[in-house]
Design an enzyme around this catalytic site. Structure first.
Site, PDB file in Angstrom:
ATOM      1  N   GLU A  92       7.776 -48.114 -12.844  1.00  0.00           N
ATOM      2  CA  GLU A  92       7.124 -48.087 -14.378  1.00  0.00           C
ATOM      3  C   GLU A  92       6.146 -48.120 -14.606  1.00  0.00           C
ATOM      4  O   GLU A  92       5.015 -47.777 -15.283  1.00  0.00           O
ATOM      5  CB  GLU A  92       8.362 -48.643 -15.147  1.00  0.00           C
ATOM      6  CG  GLU A  92       9.255 -48.448 -15.425  1.00  0.00           C
ATOM      7  CD  GLU A  92      10.065 -46.826 -16.241  1.00  0.00           C
ATOM      8  OE1 GLU A  92       8.919 -46.773 -16.504  1.00  0.00           O
ATOM      9  OE2 GLU A  92      10.454 -47.077 -15.613  1.00  0.00           O
TER      10      GLU A  92
ATOM     11  N   GLU B 227       1.409 -47.514 -21.279  1.00  0.00           N
ATOM     12  CA  GLU B 227       1.630 -46.165 -20.764  1.00  0.00           C
ATOM     13  C   GLU B 227       0.558 -45.741 -20.741  1.00  0.00           C
ATOM     14  O   GLU B 227      -0.656 -45.719 -21.863  1.00  0.00           O
ATOM     15  CB  GLU B 227       2.630 -45.113 -22.300  1.00  0.00           C
ATOM     16  CG  GLU B 227       3.268 -43.976 -21.638  1.00  0.00           C
ATOM     17  CD  GLU B 227       3.894 -43.293 -22.950  1.00  0.00           C
ATOM     18  OE1 GLU B 227       3.667 -42.032 -22.703  1.00  0.00           O
ATOM     19  OE2 GLU B 227       4.496 -44.543 -23.337  1.00  0.00           O
TER      20      GLU B 227
ATOM     21  N   ASN C  24      13.935 -50.101 -30.343  1.00  0.00           N
ATOM     22  CA  ASN C  24      14.305 -51.381 -28.868  1.00  0.00           C
ATOM     23  C   ASN C  24      12.482 -52.502 -29.317  1.00  0.00           C
ATOM     24  O   ASN C  24      13.564 -53.398 -29.194  1.00  0.00           O
ATOM     25  CB  ASN C  24      13.814 -50.557 -28.254  1.00  0.00           C
ATOM     26  CG  ASN C  24      14.564 -49.692 -27.140  1.00  0.00           C
ATOM     27  OD1 ASN C  24      15.389 -50.148 -27.017  1.00  0.00           O
ATOM     28  ND2 ASN C  24      14.426 -48.433 -26.387  1.00  0.00           N
TER      29      ASN C  24
END
Length: 237
Positions: free
Chosen positions: A98, A107, A145
């Site tokens: 990730e 990201e 989340n």
């Protein structure tokens, strides 16, 4: 049970230590002699050393931040030595993938990739001007989340999602929160590493990208070997 210390006429000294170390637990609930004995400097730095120069994660992600984040998650890395090592190998396999070997904090596309707001999540309403794109070791994403992660850990995930990219301990806590919710039982109950891929990378698991699966499995095999544990069965999809 392990007892330290010289013979003492005060019986409470031995009684206390016996309670502390019973069943292989430290006073903080972590597996004794501790996750720190598995996630050594060499292990952690071995991952980080593969990140390229100029990576934003250099100096942000650290072994000490990871260890400091473990407090609320005493069940992580618990159980037998083999179970603990498999879980740690699995966790860091996903973290490696990730983050690009602890290179990326956010990201790559950032807010340009979208705000990741699910308006149907009424308990976690999106805040205007805030984006809930991937941040942290497991790239926490979406308002549904960030909201519960913040409430569990103790930060305002909806109003200040950027804290996951500012505070390395909070960042690792979000990864551990996500892991304990989605993956801990799978890897510790013998379902295998493949079940963690399904939990975190469902699109890849359902046939979206065999290359992603292959990378994750290779990381897991490598870390299992480094930690001296058999990876177990059901490691792929």
């Amino acid at each position: 049970m392990i007892i330290f210390g010289a013979k003492n006429t005060c019986g409470t000294f031995y009684t206390f230590l016996a309670v502390v170390l019973t069943a292989g637990k430290s006073v903080f609930g972590q597996n004794f002699p501790g996750i720190s004995g598995i996630v050594t400097d060499a292990f952690f730095d071995g991952i980080a050393s593969k990140a390229g120069g100029g990576c934003p994660g250099i100096g942000f992600y650290s072994r000490s931040a990871f260890l400091d984040a473990l407090g609320p998650y005493p069940e992580f890395g618990s159980g037998s030595s083999d179970v603990a090592k498999r879980e740690i190998a699995a966790f860091f396999a996903h973290v490696t993938y990730e983050t690009g070997s602890l290179c990326y904090i956010e990201e790559i596309r950032g807010a340009n990739g979208g705000v990741f707001c699910d308006s149907s999540s009424r308990q976690n309403p999106c805040v205007p001007g805030k984006s809930y794109y991937g941040r942290g070791p497991l790239q926490l994403t979406w308002n549904f989340n960030y909201g519960p992660a913040g409430r569990s850990i103790g930060f305002d995930g909806l109003n200040d999602p950027d804290i996951v990219a500012r505070d390395p301990v909070v960042s690792f806590k979000t990864a551990l929160w996500l892991w304990m919710d989605k993956c801990h039982n799978a890897i510790t109950s013998g379902q295998g590493f493949g079940a963690t891929i399904r939990a975190i990378n469902v699109l890849a698991y359902d046939g979206g990208s065999q290359a992603v699966i292959n990378s994750l499995v290779q990381y897991y095999r490598n870390y299992s070997s480094e930690l001296g544990v058999d990876p177990g069965g059901n490691i792929t999809c």
